[in-house]
Design a protein around this motif. Sequence first.
Motif, PDB file in Angstrom:
ATOM      1  N   THR A  42      16.179  49.159 -34.209  1.00 55.15           N
ATOM      2  CA  THR A  42      15.549  47.863 -34.026  1.00 55.15           C
ATOM      3  C   THR A  42      16.247  47.192 -32.862  1.00 55.15           C
ATOM      4  OG1 THR A  42      14.864  45.822 -35.115  1.00 55.15           O
ATOM      5  CG2 THR A  42      17.056  46.656 -35.686  1.00 55.15           C
ATOM      6  N   ALA A  43      15.534  46.334 -32.142  1.00 48.38           N
ATOM      7  CA  ALA A  43      16.137  45.650 -30.994  1.00 48.38           C
ATOM      8  C   ALA A  43      15.541  44.267 -30.832  1.00 48.38           C
ATOM      9  CB  ALA A  43      15.924  46.461 -29.724  1.00 48.38           C
ATOM     10  N   TRP A  44      16.403  43.300 -30.585  1.00 48.06           N
ATOM     11  CA  TRP A  44      16.006  41.898 -30.465  1.00 48.06           C
ATOM     12  C   TRP A  44      16.724  41.254 -29.292  1.00 48.06           C
ATOM     13  CZ3 TRP A  44      12.212  40.277 -33.729  1.00 48.06           C
ATOM     14  CH2 TRP A  44      11.904  41.145 -34.780  1.00 48.06           C
ATOM     15  N   PRO A  45      16.145  40.175 -28.758  1.00 50.73           N
ATOM     16  CA  PRO A  45      16.775  39.526 -27.607  1.00 50.73           C
ATOM     17  C   PRO A  45      18.129  38.894 -27.945  1.00 50.73           C
ATOM     18  CG  PRO A  45      14.482  38.834 -27.818  1.00 50.73           C
ATOM     19  CD  PRO A  45      14.831  39.595 -29.060  1.00 50.73           C
ATOM     20  N   SER A  46      18.343  38.521 -29.203  1.00 51.66           N
ATOM     21  CA  SER A  46      19.600  37.846 -29.530  1.00 51.66           C
ATOM     22  C   SER A  46      20.144  38.358 -30.859  1.00 51.66           C
ATOM     23  CB  SER A  46      19.371  36.336 -29.634  1.00 51.66           C
ATOM     24  OG  SER A  46      18.590  36.062 -30.783  1.00 51.66           O
ATOM     25  N   LYS A  47      21.431  38.104 -31.062  1.00 47.51           N
ATOM     26  CA  LYS A  47      22.075  38.478 -32.318  1.00 47.51           C
ATOM     27  C   LYS A  47      21.438  37.756 -33.501  1.00 47.51           C
ATOM     28  CE  LYS A  47      26.630  40.310 -31.685  1.00 47.51           C
ATOM     29  NZ  LYS A  47      26.655  40.526 -30.219  1.00 47.51           N
ATOM     30  N   ASP A  48      21.087  36.499 -33.270  1.00 51.22           N
ATOM     31  CA  ASP A  48      20.493  35.713 -34.363  1.00 51.22           C
ATOM     32  C   ASP A  48      19.167  36.310 -34.808  1.00 51.22           C
ATOM     33  OD1 ASP A  48      22.577  34.016 -34.456  1.00 51.22           O
ATOM     34  OD2 ASP A  48      21.606  32.386 -33.327  1.00 51.22           O
ATOM     35  N   GLU A  49      18.375  36.760 -33.830  1.00 58.61           N
ATOM     36  CA  GLU A  49      17.088  37.345 -34.201  1.00 58.61           C
ATOM     37  C   GLU A  49      17.278  38.668 -34.927  1.00 58.61           C
ATOM     38  OE1 GLU A  49      13.998  36.336 -30.754  1.00 58.61           O
ATOM     39  OE2 GLU A  49      16.106  36.110 -30.204  1.00 58.61           O
ATOM     40  N   LEU A  50      18.278  39.427 -34.506  1.00 65.68           N
ATOM     41  CA  LEU A  50      18.588  40.672 -35.219  1.00 65.68           C
ATOM     42  C   LEU A  50      18.996  40.361 -36.655  1.00 65.68           C
ATOM     43  CD1 LEU A  50      19.179  43.745 -35.367  1.00 65.68           C
ATOM     44  CD2 LEU A  50      21.499  43.232 -34.583  1.00 65.68           C
TER      45      LEU A  50
END
Length: 680
Positions: free
Chosen positions: A248-256
């Motif tokens: 999985t990959a997200w723009p930010s740590k918070d979204e992850l």
Amino acid sequence: MSDVASPPSPTALPSADTTTEATKTTATTSGVELYAERRDVVVVRVDGELWDLDREIPAGHVVEPVTIGEPDGLAVLRHSAAHVLAQAVQQVNPDAKLGIGPPVTDGFYYDFDVETPFTPEDLKALDKIMGRIIKEGQTFRRRVVTEDEARAELAGEPYKLELIGLKGSSAEAGEGADVEVGAGELTIYENVRGAGRESETVVWKDLCRGPHLPSTRLIGNGVQLQRSAAAYWRGSEKNPMLQRVYGTAWPSKDELKAYLERLAEAERRDHRRLGSEMDLFSFPDEIGSGLAVFHPKGGVIRNAMEEYSRQKHIEGGYEFVYSPHITKEKLYQVSGHLDWYAEGMYPPMHLDEELDDDGTVRKPGQNYYLKPMNCPMHNLIFDARGRSYRELPLRLFEFGTVYRYEKSGVVHGLTRARGFTQDDAHIYCTREQMKDELTGTLNFVLDLLKDYGLEDFYLELSTRDPEKSVGSDEAWDEATRTLEEVATASGLDLVPDPEGAAFYGPKISVQAKDAIGRTWQMSTIQLDFNLPEKFDLQYTADDGSRQRPVMIHRALFGSIERFFAVLLEHYAGAFPAWLAPVQVKAVPVADAFDDYLADVVTRLKAQGIRAEVDYSDDRFGKKIRNAAKEKVPFTLIAGGEDVEAGAVSFRFRDGTQENGVPVADAIERIVGAVRDRVQV
RNA sequence: GCCGCCUUAGCUCAGUCGGUAGAGCGUCUCACUCGUAAUGAGAAGGUCAUCAGUUCGAUUCUGAUAGGCGGCUCCA
């Protein structure tokens, strides 16, 4: 920036905004130049097509910025993450052959042909290596190649060579393959370390149509490998199995973090877990895979679900029928099911055969099958006597239990079982009635789903698969057109599902979103000109002629077991009072008040409420805790103060309380909540 | 069906580098009990999924089978 509070999403971005950001190029430029000030822009959309930020854009093109947070940007992020994964895999194991690595919902995967499958430890190691690649800030560099060049460069990658051969027909190549080869020119992406410096080196390359992020560094905030699993090359079980790694990959740590929390929440709600925690149902090994038993508490819920549906169907003009669970082979030969679905049926029982002493067959006997579908039985009911146009539409309804021999790998709790009960109806009507009947059926279905607490719907229209269907083009066209008109008139979104229809007719399916945003296919409505033909069904029209009825197949829950599971997950076990197995738990502050509450419970039961007193010798606090864990909608408490006032105290599921409510008012309130089917 | 992983008490899980096992919750018993998520003490409960093999000895190692989990393919 007028609406800072709303998160970026495809629907939240009005197209007007996008067009105002679009620029028409007047000279050769690039995304890097155009959006030098915009650090959030990761690729550009050039005349509607996604390009790398540093790709040269000639004059005369319409260019729009694409940020990492919007859907196209997320897809690019995830695709780039897939590349980094593949690079990491080949760094560890140069012999790993590359399959494809597309972005998917919330993440990405990459398929590899490797000698030994990946272990969880391998994934951990790969995560680390990916971290290093990401930190280096490698650049993805696009290079256009001819087909011959590509073949030469990728001589060691047999799967990529196969894709080159399929170039231009990516639909044939299989899902996700279009990220590697598109319809246009072939490109190779190189991962460059220290780009622009004298020391720059190409460390890895892959056949890929792109585009990619400007730097691997942008992946670093929210990437995580999740699991490995096998997958057939190009999606066909005739092909070799590759090892697929999901991430999985997200723009930010918070979204992850938020995403991982969503997964954890889904796991907490898993109906298989809640089913055993709440003592609702189980799958005893002794019975067999995919065959459930419902325990008393699950039985109460199921009964409430069925009873309400039954009542609504009676009001809706349906008539109830019953049919057996097994039947002679002939029936499914006539219907055509044996031609199409024999593999998915339990093998036949061979009955009534008689042999002579020497073993020769005196009486041949015949095959009986467990029924996988109710419609042939209902057709026989229709055909049991002559039918008049005056009887139509004839709506036959049955909670019909069917058995399907699902492949062992697909059985999944109550949502994919081998024995399940359809709330199945078959409507026989004239061609003229067909459209109104379908409209009425769709409304009926949607209204009833709403009563069970589902609210957010869209429709899917499954159309003919020429390879897997029977009947004339004209009949299919008419059926499909009618369904489409009815679906469109509903005002709900309609998503096409090409070639998704059953062999006998097209269908509308209702997709519902649950409380945590997952969609489930719920009801299906199918229009069928074919089975009436096969069964030679007829009615007498007003002019005395014999006519063929049209048949509508519809299931609302689909399968009661599956719908049960969906509701269980939707409500996370906290059912609205009308469905809750125990509606009221009465908790005395001390055992001196047992009798007082017993009296209240008796009065509740007299009104049909499922209520019980907690007589256990637990202390008060523990009883409250137990009631909360059971997710009982109403906890009724009584102590000295309540008894003196002729009252009880409510404790609700959210922990709030309401004390000193007169008993009669409390009863009325509970009865009302159950009657009105409201969530509390 | 295919690939991989898993299976220890009713549930969730420790543990044994091969010498037949533990915890928490739940259950049962006893004592305690007056206001909103855990009173205390004790007891019962396991051929460590099943069947073979290796071994003096297997819950532990090997293989097969069954069931489960995650994917793939399939889903009338």
